[in-house]
Design a protein around this motif. Structure first.
Motif, PDB file in Angstrom:
ATOM      1  N   ALA A  87       4.618  -9.519  -8.186  1.00 46.31           N
ATOM      2  CA  ALA A  87       5.814  -9.276  -7.376  1.00 46.31           C
ATOM      3  C   ALA A  87       6.107 -10.485  -6.491  1.00 46.31           C
ATOM      4  O   ALA A  87       7.267 -10.866  -6.301  1.00 46.31           O
ATOM      5  CB  ALA A  87       5.623  -8.028  -6.519  1.00 46.31           C
ATOM      6  N   ARG A  88       5.064 -11.088  -5.961  1.00 47.13           N
ATOM      7  CA  ARG A  88       5.230 -12.271  -5.110  1.00 47.13           C
ATOM      8  C   ARG A  88       5.772 -13.448  -5.924  1.00 47.13           C
ATOM      9  O   ARG A  88       6.656 -14.183  -5.460  1.00 47.13           O
ATOM     10  CB  ARG A  88       3.880 -12.637  -4.485  1.00 47.13           C
ATOM     11  N   ALA A  89       5.249 -13.621  -7.136  1.00 52.68           N
ATOM     12  CA  ALA A  89       5.731 -14.698  -8.005  1.00 52.68           C
ATOM     13  C   ALA A  89       7.182 -14.462  -8.418  1.00 52.68           C
ATOM     14  O   ALA A  89       7.996 -15.401  -8.460  1.00 52.68           O
ATOM     15  CB  ALA A  89       4.839 -14.810  -9.240  1.00 52.68           C
ATOM     16  N   GLU A  90       7.526 -13.214  -8.721  1.00 51.67           N
ATOM     17  CA  GLU A  90       8.902 -12.879  -9.097  1.00 51.67           C
ATOM     18  C   GLU A  90       9.857 -13.104  -7.930  1.00 51.67           C
ATOM     19  O   GLU A  90      10.977 -13.589  -8.114  1.00 51.67           O
ATOM     20  CB  GLU A  90       8.962 -11.422  -9.563  1.00 51.67           C
ATOM     21  N   HIS A  91       9.401 -12.757  -6.737  1.00 52.19           N
ATOM     22  CA  HIS A  91      10.219 -12.956  -5.539  1.00 52.19           C
ATOM     23  C   HIS A  91      10.485 -14.444  -5.311  1.00 52.19           C
ATOM     24  O   HIS A  91      11.602 -14.850  -4.981  1.00 52.19           O
ATOM     25  CB  HIS A  91       9.495 -12.357  -4.331  1.00 52.19           C
ATOM     26  N   PHE A  92       9.463 -15.247  -5.525  1.00 48.27           N
ATOM     27  CA  PHE A  92       9.587 -16.697  -5.377  1.00 48.27           C
ATOM     28  C   PHE A  92      10.531 -17.265  -6.434  1.00 48.27           C
ATOM     29  O   PHE A  92      11.378 -18.123  -6.138  1.00 48.27           O
ATOM     30  CB  PHE A  92       8.207 -17.339  -5.488  1.00 48.27           C
ATOM     31  N   ALA A  93      10.400 -16.797  -7.684  1.00 48.57           N
ATOM     32  CA  ALA A  93      11.256 -17.280  -8.779  1.00 48.57           C
ATOM     33  C   ALA A  93      12.720 -16.944  -8.519  1.00 48.57           C
ATOM     34  O   ALA A  93      13.616 -17.754  -8.800  1.00 48.57           O
ATOM     35  CB  ALA A  93      10.802 -16.669 -10.101  1.00 48.57           C
ATOM     36  N   LEU A  94      12.976 -15.768  -7.971  1.00 47.48           N
ATOM     37  CA  LEU A  94      14.350 -15.373  -7.649  1.00 47.48           C
ATOM     38  C   LEU A  94      14.932 -16.278  -6.567  1.00 47.48           C
ATOM     39  O   LEU A  94      16.121 -16.623  -6.605  1.00 47.48           O
ATOM     40  CB  LEU A  94      14.383 -13.916  -7.192  1.00 47.48           C
ATOM     41  N   THR A  95      14.106 -16.673  -5.617  1.00 48.46           N
ATOM     42  CA  THR A  95      14.566 -17.585  -4.561  1.00 48.46           C
ATOM     43  C   THR A  95      14.961 -18.932  -5.140  1.00 48.46           C
ATOM     44  O   THR A  95      15.987 -19.507  -4.755  1.00 48.46           O
ATOM     45  CB  THR A  95      13.468 -17.775  -3.502  1.00 48.46           C
ATOM     46  N   ILE A  96      14.156 -19.438  -6.062  1.00 45.52           N
ATOM     47  CA  ILE A  96      14.509 -20.685  -6.751  1.00 45.52           C
ATOM     48  C   ILE A  96      15.830 -20.512  -7.491  1.00 45.52           C
ATOM     49  O   ILE A  96      16.676 -21.412  -7.526  1.00 45.52           O
ATOM     50  CB  ILE A  96      13.391 -21.102  -7.733  1.00 45.52           C
ATOM     51  N   GLY A  97      16.028 -19.317  -8.080  1.00 41.66           N
ATOM     52  CA  GLY A  97      17.286 -19.031  -8.772  1.00 41.66           C
ATOM     53  C   GLY A  97      18.478 -19.074  -7.841  1.00 41.66           C
ATOM     54  O   GLY A  97      19.553 -19.568  -8.211  1.00 41.66           O
ATOM     55  N   TYR A  98      18.312 -18.585  -6.607  1.00 46.69           N
ATOM     56  CA  TYR A  98      19.397 -18.646  -5.622  1.00 46.69           C
ATOM     57  C   TYR A  98      19.776 -20.085  -5.308  1.00 46.69           C
ATOM     58  O   TYR A  98      20.953 -20.420  -5.167  1.00 46.69           O
ATOM     59  CB  TYR A  98      18.988 -17.948  -4.321  1.00 46.69           C
ATOM     60  N   VAL A  99      18.763 -20.931  -5.189  1.00 39.35           N
ATOM     61  CA  VAL A  99      19.019 -22.341  -4.867  1.00 39.35           C
ATOM     62  C   VAL A  99      19.795 -23.008  -5.993  1.00 39.35           C
ATOM     63  O   VAL A  99      20.774 -23.741  -5.752  1.00 39.35           O
ATOM     64  CB  VAL A  99      17.691 -23.085  -4.608  1.00 39.35           C
ATOM     65  N   PHE A 100      19.389 -22.749  -7.245  1.00 41.11           N
ATOM     66  CA  PHE A 100      20.113 -23.308  -8.389  1.00 41.11           C
ATOM     67  C   PHE A 100      21.547 -22.782  -8.431  1.00 41.11           C
ATOM     68  O   PHE A 100      22.493 -23.535  -8.692  1.00 41.11           O
ATOM     69  CB  PHE A 100      19.387 -22.971  -9.695  1.00 41.11           C
ATOM     70  N   PHE A 101      21.699 -21.484  -8.198  1.00 43.61           N
ATOM     71  CA  PHE A 101      23.034 -20.890  -8.196  1.00 43.61           C
ATOM     72  C   PHE A 101      23.908 -21.530  -7.124  1.00 43.61           C
ATOM     73  O   PHE A 101      25.080 -21.848  -7.374  1.00 43.61           O
ATOM     74  CB  PHE A 101      22.949 -19.383  -7.944  1.00 43.61           C
ATOM     75  N   VAL A 154       0.833  -1.201   0.000  1.00 44.33           N
ATOM     76  CA  VAL A 154       0.000   0.000   0.000  1.00 44.33           C
ATOM     77  C   VAL A 154       0.866   1.248   0.000  1.00 44.33           C
ATOM     78  O   VAL A 154       0.707   2.144  -0.841  1.00 44.33           O
ATOM     79  CB  VAL A 154      -0.949   0.009   1.216  1.00 44.33           C
ATOM     80  N   GLN A 155       1.812   1.311   0.950  1.00 43.58           N
ATOM     81  CA  GLN A 155       2.688   2.482   1.032  1.00 43.58           C
ATOM     82  C   GLN A 155       3.573   2.604  -0.197  1.00 43.58           C
ATOM     83  O   GLN A 155       3.886   3.717  -0.633  1.00 43.58           O
ATOM     84  CB  GLN A 155       3.557   2.397   2.295  1.00 43.58           C
ATOM     85  N   LEU A 156       4.006   1.457  -0.741  1.00 39.72           N
ATOM     86  CA  LEU A 156       4.872   1.456  -1.932  1.00 39.72           C
ATOM     87  C   LEU A 156       4.106   0.897  -3.125  1.00 39.72           C
ATOM     88  O   LEU A 156       4.605   0.039  -3.857  1.00 39.72           O
ATOM     89  CB  LEU A 156       6.138   0.624  -1.658  1.00 39.72           C
ATOM     90  N   ASN A 157       2.900   1.399  -3.319  1.00 40.22           N
ATOM     91  CA  ASN A 157       2.054   0.881  -4.397  1.00 40.22           C
ATOM     92  C   ASN A 157       2.667   1.119  -5.770  1.00 40.22           C
ATOM     93  O   ASN A 157       2.467   0.339  -6.696  1.00 40.22           O
ATOM     94  CB  ASN A 157       0.658   1.498  -4.324  1.00 40.22           C
ATOM     95  N   TRP A 158       3.456   2.199  -5.900  1.00 40.82           N
ATOM     96  CA  TRP A 158       4.105   2.478  -7.177  1.00 40.82           C
ATOM     97  C   TRP A 158       5.160   1.428  -7.499  1.00 40.82           C
ATOM     98  O   TRP A 158       5.355   1.064  -8.657  1.00 40.82           O
ATOM     99  CB  TRP A 158       4.757   3.864  -7.153  1.00 40.82           C
ATOM    100  N   LEU A 159       5.804   0.906  -6.429  1.00 39.63           N
ATOM    101  CA  LEU A 159       6.811  -0.137  -6.620  1.00 39.63           C
ATOM    102  C   LEU A 159       6.136  -1.452  -7.001  1.00 39.63           C
ATOM    103  O   LEU A 159       6.628  -2.186  -7.870  1.00 39.63           O
ATOM    104  CB  LEU A 159       7.634  -0.304  -5.343  1.00 39.63           C
ATOM    105  N   ALA A 160       5.024  -1.742  -6.337  1.00 42.52           N
ATOM    106  CA  ALA A 160       4.264  -2.947  -6.683  1.00 42.52           C
ATOM    107  C   ALA A 160       3.759  -2.861  -8.123  1.00 42.52           C
ATOM    108  O   ALA A 160       3.733  -3.857  -8.849  1.00 42.52           O
ATOM    109  CB  ALA A 160       3.089  -3.116  -5.716  1.00 42.52           C
ATOM    110  N   TRP A 161       3.366  -1.654  -8.540  1.00 39.54           N
ATOM    111  CA  TRP A 161       2.898  -1.451  -9.917  1.00 39.54           C
ATOM    112  C   TRP A 161       4.016  -1.715 -10.911  1.00 39.54           C
ATOM    113  O   TRP A 161       3.801  -2.331 -11.959  1.00 39.54           O
ATOM    114  CB  TRP A 161       2.376  -0.028 -10.072  1.00 39.54           C
TER     115      TRP A 161
END
Length: 231
Positions: A174-188, A159-166
Motif C-alpha cells: 500500500a505504501r509503494a502504491e501510494h508513492f507510485a500514485l504520487t509520482i503519477g500526479y507529478v507526471f500528470f 491495524v484498524q483498517l487491516n482489511w483495507l491494507a489486505w
C-alpha cells in the motif's frame, strides 16, 4: 468577428483551482514524511540509486520533519478527499461526466492527438469540449485520487483498517502504491502544464473566467484557409 462562448462552469473551475493547492500541499507534506524514511530506490548493477538525493532535500530545505509532515498530510487529506468527492458528485448531477468519460474511439483518437501535439500529424481529430486524450487523462486522475485515498487510509490506520491494507496487498505494498500514485500526479501535472501552453492563452483564460473567445465570419474563414494551405 468574435463572440464569447461559455466553456467551463463555475463549479468545474472551483473544484479545479481548489484541488491545485491541496494537491501541492499533499505532495510537499508527503515528501516530509518520505524524507524520514527514504526507503525506495532503483538497483542498477548492484548500486542503489534513491529517487531523491540529499542535495534535493537540502535545496528545498527539507530536514527530518516527520511529525510536521504527518500533521499537514493527515489534516489536508480530508480537504483533498472532500473536494474530490464533491467534484465527482457535481459531475454526476450536472451531467458533465458525459464529456469527461472516455468513449470507444477515445483511445484511438488519443494517439492521433499525441501525434498532432508532436507535430507529426497535421490534422487534429474531431473534438468536443475535451479531446480524447483529455477524456482519458481526466478520468484517470479521478481513479488515481480514489487510489490515493484507499492506499492512504490503509497506511494511516493499518491495524484498524487491516482489511483495507489486505486489499492493497499489505502495508508495504500500500505504501509503494501510494508513492507510485504520487509520482503519477507529478507526471500528470508536468504534461498538463505543457498542454496548457500548447493550447494557448484563450484556453487558459477559459479555465479562469469560464468563457472563451470564438472567431467567426471572415476571421474564421481566413484561419481555415491558412491551415488548409499548410496541409
Amino acid at each position: 468577428m468574435k463572440r464569447i462562448k461559455e466553456k467551463h462552469s463555475i463549479g468545474m473551475r472551483w473544484f479545479h483551482w481548489v484541488n491545485f493547492p491541496l494537491l501541492m500541499i499533499m505532495i510537499w507534506s508527503g515528501l516530509l514524511i518520505y524524507w524520514a524514511n527514504d526507503a525506495y530506490s532503483i538497483a542498477i548493477f548492484g548500486y542503489k540509486i534513491h529517487f531523491f538525493s540529499d542535495q534535493f532535500y537540502a535545496l528545498l530545505k527539507m530536514p527530518f520533519r516527520l511529525a510536521e509532515g504527518m500533521a499537514w498530510h493527515f489534516l489536508f487529506m480530508w480537504f483533498f478527499t472532500i473536494n474530490g468527492v464533491l467534484y465527482v458528485f457535481y459531475t454526476l448531477v450536472s451531467g458533465e461526466w458525459r464529456q469527461l468519460v472516455p468513449q470507444k474511439k477515445s483511445f484511438r483518437e488519443a494517439w492521433q492527438v499525441l501525434l498532432h501535439d508532436l507535430h507529426i500529424r497535421k490534422m487534429l481529430p474531431p473534438q468536443d469540449k475535451y479531446n480524447a486524450a483529455q477524456r482519458i487523462a481526466y478520468t484517470a486522475i479521478i481513479l488515481m485520487g480514489f487510489g490515493s485515498l484507499v492506499t492512504g487510509l490503509a497506511i494511516y490506520k493499518p491495524v484498524q483498517l487491516n482489511w483495507l491494507a489486505w486489499l492493497c496487498g499489505g502495508y508495504n505494498m500500500a505504501r509503494a502504491e501510494h508513492f507510485a500514485l504520487t509520482i503519477g500526479y507529478v507526471f500528470f501535472f508536468c504534461i498538463h502544464i505543457v498542454q496548457v501552453i500548447i493550447a494557448g492563452w484563450n484556453n487558459f483564460r477559459s479555465v479562469i473566467t469560464g468563457f472563451e473567445i470564438i472567431k467567426t465570419g471572415t476571421q474564421a474563414t481566413k484561419l481555415k484557409t491558412h491551415e488548409s494551405s499548410k496541409k
